[in-house]
Design an enzyme around this catalytic site. Sequence first.
Site, PDB file in Angstrom:
ATOM      1  N   ARG A  34      -5.252  -2.199   8.767  1.00 53.75           N
ATOM      2  CA  ARG A  34      -6.407  -3.064   8.491  1.00 53.75           C
ATOM      3  C   ARG A  34      -5.998  -4.092   7.445  1.00 53.75           C
ATOM      4  O   ARG A  34      -4.930  -3.967   6.830  1.00 53.75           O
ATOM      5  CB  ARG A  34      -7.604  -2.237   8.022  1.00 53.75           C
TER       6      ARG A  34
ATOM      7  N   ARG B  84       1.829  -4.992   6.048  1.00 58.34           N
ATOM      8  CA  ARG B  84       1.117  -3.943   5.302  1.00 58.34           C
ATOM      9  C   ARG B  84       1.914  -2.656   5.412  1.00 58.34           C
ATOM     10  O   ARG B  84       2.261  -2.212   6.509  1.00 58.34           O
ATOM     11  CB  ARG B  84      -0.299  -3.722   5.829  1.00 58.34           C
TER      12      ARG B  84
ATOM     13  N   ASN C  62     -10.715  -2.792  -6.615  1.00 54.38           N
ATOM     14  CA  ASN C  62      -9.870  -1.825  -7.339  1.00 54.38           C
ATOM     15  C   ASN C  62     -10.414  -1.431  -8.721  1.00 54.38           C
ATOM     16  O   ASN C  62      -9.994  -0.420  -9.291  1.00 54.38           O
ATOM     17  CB  ASN C  62      -8.429  -2.350  -7.499  1.00 54.38           C
ATOM     18  N   TRP C  63     -11.381  -2.203  -9.244  1.00 53.94           N
ATOM     19  CA  TRP C  63     -11.986  -1.833 -10.542  1.00 53.94           C
ATOM     20  C   TRP C  63     -12.699  -0.488 -10.440  1.00 53.94           C
ATOM     21  O   TRP C  63     -12.957   0.156 -11.445  1.00 53.94           O
ATOM     22  CB  TRP C  63     -12.994  -2.901 -10.994  1.00 53.94           C
TER      23      TRP C  63
ATOM     24  N   ASN D 281       1.370   3.414  -2.911  1.00 54.45           N
ATOM     25  CA  ASN D 281       1.946   3.871  -4.190  1.00 54.45           C
ATOM     26  C   ASN D 281       1.429   5.261  -4.551  1.00 54.45           C
ATOM     27  O   ASN D 281       2.183   6.111  -5.032  1.00 54.45           O
ATOM     28  CB  ASN D 281       1.560   2.915  -5.325  1.00 54.45           C
ATOM     29  N   GLY D 282       0.119   5.471  -4.325  1.00 55.30           N
ATOM     30  CA  GLY D 282      -0.513   6.751  -4.672  1.00 55.30           C
ATOM     31  C   GLY D 282       0.079   7.881  -3.857  1.00 55.30           C
ATOM     32  O   GLY D 282       0.434   8.938  -4.406  1.00 55.30           O
TER      33      GLY D 282
ATOM     34  N   ARG E  74      -0.208   9.092 -10.252  1.00 55.32           N
ATOM     35  CA  ARG E  74      -0.389   7.873  -9.441  1.00 55.32           C
ATOM     36  C   ARG E  74       0.239   6.647 -10.112  1.00 55.32           C
ATOM     37  O   ARG E  74       0.842   5.799  -9.460  1.00 55.32           O
ATOM     38  CB  ARG E  74      -1.877   7.602  -9.212  1.00 55.32           C
TER      39      ARG E  74
ATOM     40  N   ASP F  46       0.820  -1.206   0.000  1.00 48.04           N
ATOM     41  CA  ASP F  46       0.000   0.000   0.000  1.00 48.04           C
ATOM     42  C   ASP F  46       0.865   1.271   0.000  1.00 48.04           C
ATOM     43  O   ASP F  46       1.973   1.263   0.539  1.00 48.04           O
ATOM     44  CB  ASP F  46      -0.902  -0.025   1.250  1.00 48.04           C
TER      45      ASP F  46
ATOM     46  N   THR G 124     -10.718  -7.028  -5.893  1.00 48.92           N
ATOM     47  CA  THR G 124     -12.006  -7.000  -6.609  1.00 48.92           C
ATOM     48  C   THR G 124     -12.604  -5.590  -6.535  1.00 48.92           C
ATOM     49  O   THR G 124     -13.407  -5.219  -7.379  1.00 48.92           O
ATOM     50  CB  THR G 124     -12.995  -8.017  -5.992  1.00 48.92           C
TER      51      THR G 124
HETATM   52  C1  FPP Z   1      -2.031   0.275  -3.266  1.00 53.75           C
HETATM   53  O1  FPP Z   1      -1.521   1.590  -3.291  1.00 53.75           O
HETATM   54  C2  FPP Z   1      -1.494  -0.471  -4.388  1.00 53.75           C
HETATM   55  C3  FPP Z   1      -2.246  -1.013  -5.384  1.00 53.75           C
HETATM   56  C4  FPP Z   1      -3.704  -0.929  -5.468  1.00 53.75           C
HETATM   57  C5  FPP Z   1      -1.587  -1.717  -6.503  1.00 53.75           C
HETATM   58  C6  FPP Z   1      -0.419  -2.564  -6.124  1.00 53.75           C
HETATM   59  C7  FPP Z   1       0.343  -2.913  -7.337  1.00 53.75           C
HETATM   60  C8  FPP Z   1       1.688  -2.859  -7.467  1.00 53.75           C
HETATM   61  C9  FPP Z   1       2.629  -2.526  -6.394  1.00 53.75           C
HETATM   62  C10 FPP Z   1       2.362  -3.143  -8.736  1.00 53.75           C
HETATM   63  C11 FPP Z   1       1.843  -4.218  -9.575  1.00 53.75           C
HETATM   64  C12 FPP Z   1       2.385  -5.547  -9.386  1.00 53.75           C
HETATM   65  C13 FPP Z   1       2.835  -6.334 -10.408  1.00 53.75           C
HETATM   66  C14 FPP Z   1       3.066  -7.779 -10.169  1.00 53.75           C
HETATM   67  C15 FPP Z   1       3.135  -5.814 -11.731  1.00 53.75           C
HETATM   68  P1  FPP Z   1      -2.533   2.793  -3.418  1.00 53.75           P
HETATM   69  O2  FPP Z   1      -2.644   3.161  -4.849  1.00 53.75           O
HETATM   70  O3  FPP Z   1      -3.839   2.428  -2.778  1.00 53.75           O
HETATM   71  O4  FPP Z   1      -1.795   3.891  -2.611  1.00 53.75           O
HETATM   72  P2  FPP Z   1      -2.466   5.063  -1.761  1.00 53.75           P
HETATM   73  O5  FPP Z   1      -3.251   4.392  -0.668  1.00 53.75           O
HETATM   74  O6  FPP Z   1      -1.296   5.831  -1.260  1.00 53.75           O
HETATM   75  O7  FPP Z   1      -3.330   5.847  -2.702  1.00 53.75           O
END
Ligand code: FPP
Length: 238
Positions: free
Chosen positions: A191, A185, A63-64, A17-18, A28, A15, A61
């Site tokens: 959570r 996490r 994330n769509w 990345n965003g 993002r 978690d 499921t």
């Molecule tokens: C949550 O961060 C992350 C995800 C929904 C995607 C996770 C995917 C990857 C790390 C890369 C893909 C993997 C492969 C195998 C190619 P968030 O976007 O919810 O972050 P935030 O809570 O800070 O917005």
Amino acid sequence: MTERNIPRHIAIIMDGNGRWAKEKGLPRNEGHRRGTKALEKIISYADKIGVEHLTVYAFSTENWKRPQEEVEGLMKLFDRYLDKELKKVDKDNHRFNVIGDLYSNDIPSKLREKILLLQNKTKDKSGMYFHMAFNYGGRDEILRACKKIMKDVEEGKLKGDEMNEDLFSSYLDTINIPDPDLMIRTSGEIRTSNFLPWQLTYTEFYFTSCLWPDFTTKELDKAIDEFNSRKRRFGKSE
Ligand code: FPP
């Protein structure tokens, strides 16, 4: 130095990345791209130190429901990851597996074909199992298991009173996979977000504020050290 105990199965919610991208003023999807790079390093390291199973939550499921641009960006990343893995399949030794509803119409069929191909090409390898939770939701997994069970009962293959925990587990996507020993996490959220609800019952949890793209092998070592300091009793007294 005392020998440390390497968890047999590590599960990770990647978690943040965003937020990582936002902090740097980047889109993002750049966060997800950097998250994939972090993941690739963690896969190699986990395999090297003797982890037998690594399961990561790559796409849920739910994330769509994210903006179309982000979903498309993530699908592209998965596609590129699969292409890269397929290219070096003879060199790598880990086994690739997907858990989740792989046969949903939401999944682009070309992506599904590549997933099945990589699973098939790596099935006889001897290294770590890398399980990617893709279009995965824990409640969805349990419901799909219940439907399969009801079908088997209707067809006379199973009697309701034969059901027990082991048999139920065998209807889940994680059939033949031991339950995780350690669940990590990142990003400071405390959570489990519909990740492996059946399987995490006795798992040790490790939460860190580190955002996923910044999660290095050193961070993984910290989590394993913390795991080593825990006493696992599985409901028994000492
Ligand atoms: C949550 O961060 C992350 C995800 C929904 C995607 C996770 C995917 C990857 C790390 C890369 C893909 C993997 C492969 C195998 C190619 P968030 O976007 O919810 O972050 P935030 O809570 O800070 O917005």
